[in-house]
Design a protein around this motif. Structure first.
Motif, mmCIF file in Angstrom:
data_model
loop_
_atom_site.group_PDB
_atom_site.id
_atom_site.type_symbol
_atom_site.label_atom_id
_atom_site.label_comp_id
_atom_site.label_asym_id
_atom_site.label_seq_id
_atom_site.Cartn_x
_atom_site.Cartn_y
_atom_site.Cartn_z
ATOM 1 N N GLU A 3 0.835 -1.189 0.000
ATOM 2 C CA GLU A 3 0.000 0.000 0.000
ATOM 3 C C GLU A 3 0.874 1.245 0.000
ATOM 4 O O GLU A 3 1.921 1.277 0.631
ATOM 5 C CB GLU A 3 -0.881 -0.029 1.244
ATOM 6 C CG GLU A 3 -1.866 1.096 1.351
ATOM 7 C CD GLU A 3 -2.804 0.908 2.525
ATOM 8 O OE1 GLU A 3 -3.515 -0.112 2.566
ATOM 9 O OE2 GLU A 3 -2.823 1.780 3.407
ATOM 10 N N SER A 63 -16.876 1.897 5.489
ATOM 11 C CA SER A 63 -16.196 1.278 6.621
ATOM 12 C C SER A 63 -14.979 2.130 6.993
ATOM 13 O O SER A 63 -14.602 3.053 6.256
ATOM 14 C CB SER A 63 -15.739 -0.135 6.256
ATOM 15 O OG SER A 63 -14.692 -0.071 5.309
ATOM 16 N N GLU A 64 -14.379 1.812 8.097
ATOM 17 C CA GLU A 64 -13.178 2.529 8.524
ATOM 18 C C GLU A 64 -12.090 2.455 7.456
ATOM 19 O O GLU A 64 -11.358 3.411 7.232
ATOM 20 C CB GLU A 64 -12.684 1.939 9.842
ATOM 21 C CG GLU A 64 -11.486 2.652 10.422
ATOM 22 C CD GLU A 64 -11.040 2.057 11.746
ATOM 23 O OE1 GLU A 64 -9.844 2.165 12.047
ATOM 24 O OE2 GLU A 64 -11.881 1.494 12.478
ATOM 25 N N ASP A 65 -12.009 1.323 6.763
ATOM 26 C CA ASP A 65 -11.004 1.132 5.719
ATOM 27 C C ASP A 65 -11.221 2.053 4.518
ATOM 28 O O ASP A 65 -10.286 2.335 3.771
ATOM 29 C CB ASP A 65 -11.004 -0.336 5.258
ATOM 30 C CG ASP A 65 -9.863 -0.632 4.318
ATOM 31 O OD1 ASP A 65 -8.698 -0.376 4.688
ATOM 32 O OD2 ASP A 65 -10.142 -1.100 3.190
ATOM 33 N N ASP A 66 -12.439 2.544 4.316
ATOM 34 C CA ASP A 66 -12.741 3.437 3.195
ATOM 35 C C ASP A 66 -12.250 4.860 3.422
ATOM 36 O O ASP A 66 -12.167 5.651 2.487
ATOM 37 C CB ASP A 66 -14.253 3.501 2.946
ATOM 38 C CG ASP A 66 -14.837 2.187 2.493
ATOM 39 O OD1 ASP A 66 -14.152 1.446 1.767
ATOM 40 O OD2 ASP A 66 -15.984 1.895 2.873
ATOM 41 N N ARG A 74 -5.227 6.566 -1.793
ATOM 42 C CA ARG A 74 -4.537 5.326 -1.443
ATOM 43 C C ARG A 74 -4.413 4.439 -2.681
ATOM 44 O O ARG A 74 -5.346 4.333 -3.468
ATOM 45 C CB ARG A 74 -5.300 4.584 -0.341
ATOM 46 C CG ARG A 74 -4.603 3.282 0.079
ATOM 47 C CD ARG A 74 -5.312 2.603 1.211
ATOM 48 N NE ARG A 74 -6.663 2.248 0.802
ATOM 49 C CZ ARG A 74 -7.717 2.261 1.616
ATOM 50 N NH1 ARG A 74 -7.598 2.628 2.870
ATOM 51 N NH2 ARG A 74 -8.901 1.905 1.169
ATOM 52 N N ARG A 76 -3.354 0.469 -3.632
ATOM 53 C CA ARG A 76 -3.025 -0.873 -3.153
ATOM 54 C C ARG A 76 -2.677 -1.765 -4.334
ATOM 55 O O ARG A 76 -3.434 -1.846 -5.299
ATOM 56 C CB ARG A 76 -4.204 -1.495 -2.406
ATOM 57 C CG ARG A 76 -4.429 -0.901 -1.051
ATOM 58 C CD ARG A 76 -5.542 -1.611 -0.319
ATOM 59 N NE ARG A 76 -5.617 -1.148 1.052
ATOM 60 C CZ ARG A 76 -6.688 -1.270 1.814
ATOM 61 N NH1 ARG A 76 -7.775 -1.859 1.343
ATOM 62 N NH2 ARG A 76 -6.679 -0.822 3.048
ATOM 63 N N SER A 79 -5.134 -6.604 -2.754
ATOM 64 C CA SER A 79 -6.335 -6.540 -1.919
ATOM 65 C C SER A 79 -7.262 -7.658 -2.384
ATOM 66 O O SER A 79 -7.097 -8.200 -3.480
ATOM 67 C CB SER A 79 -7.039 -5.185 -2.044
ATOM 68 O OG SER A 79 -7.676 -5.065 -3.298
#
Length: 132
Positions: A3, A63-66, A74, A76, A79
């Motif tokens: 990442e 979600s928190e990951d978003d 970001r 990656r 994933s």
């Protein structure tokens, strides 16, 4: 998970009308506005190339990951989403010599941007460029 983050030319936390998405062939153009301190609005855009998949999720279901800092995008290289998309792509056209000569699956990544109070954009693409 491989990442990294990419600095944006304009933050994503001051949008008034955006973001706006437009599909242009295999590309996805993202336009978003930024309200400056003086009240003027400037539009900025990114163009994702060779888009295989994208999703926009409302902030209410992110979600928190978003959530990504407003000055960053970001990227990656690995994933679950990227793997699922690339597995289908390889079965369909990724195995072809033309795609392999261009780097095969290794040229694709998952990009995420978050717009405060609006939502998250996740794009699987080969690359991006700042549009003018």
């Amino acid at each position: 998970m491989m990442e990294s983050t990419i600095g944006l030319h304009a933050p994503t936390n001051r949008v008034a009308e955006g973001p706006r998405l437009m599909i242009r062939g295999p590309a996805l153009v993202l336009e978003y506005d930024v309200e400056e301190d003086d009240g003027n609005v400037a539009w900025h855009s990114l163009e994702f190339e060779e888009v295989l998949d994208f999703e926009f999720r409302s902030a209410a279901v992110c979600s928190e990951d978003d959530i990504v800092k407003s000055t960053l995008m970001r990227r990656r290289a690995q994933s679950e989403r990227l793997e699922a998309v690339l597995s289908k792509w390889e079965l369909s056209v990724g195995w072809q010599a033309w795609n392999q000569e261009r780097g095969g699956r290794s040229r694709f990544a998952e990009y995420t941007l978050f717009f405060d109070d609006v939502g998250a954009l996740v794009v699987v693409a080969s690359s991006y460029k700042v549009s003018t």
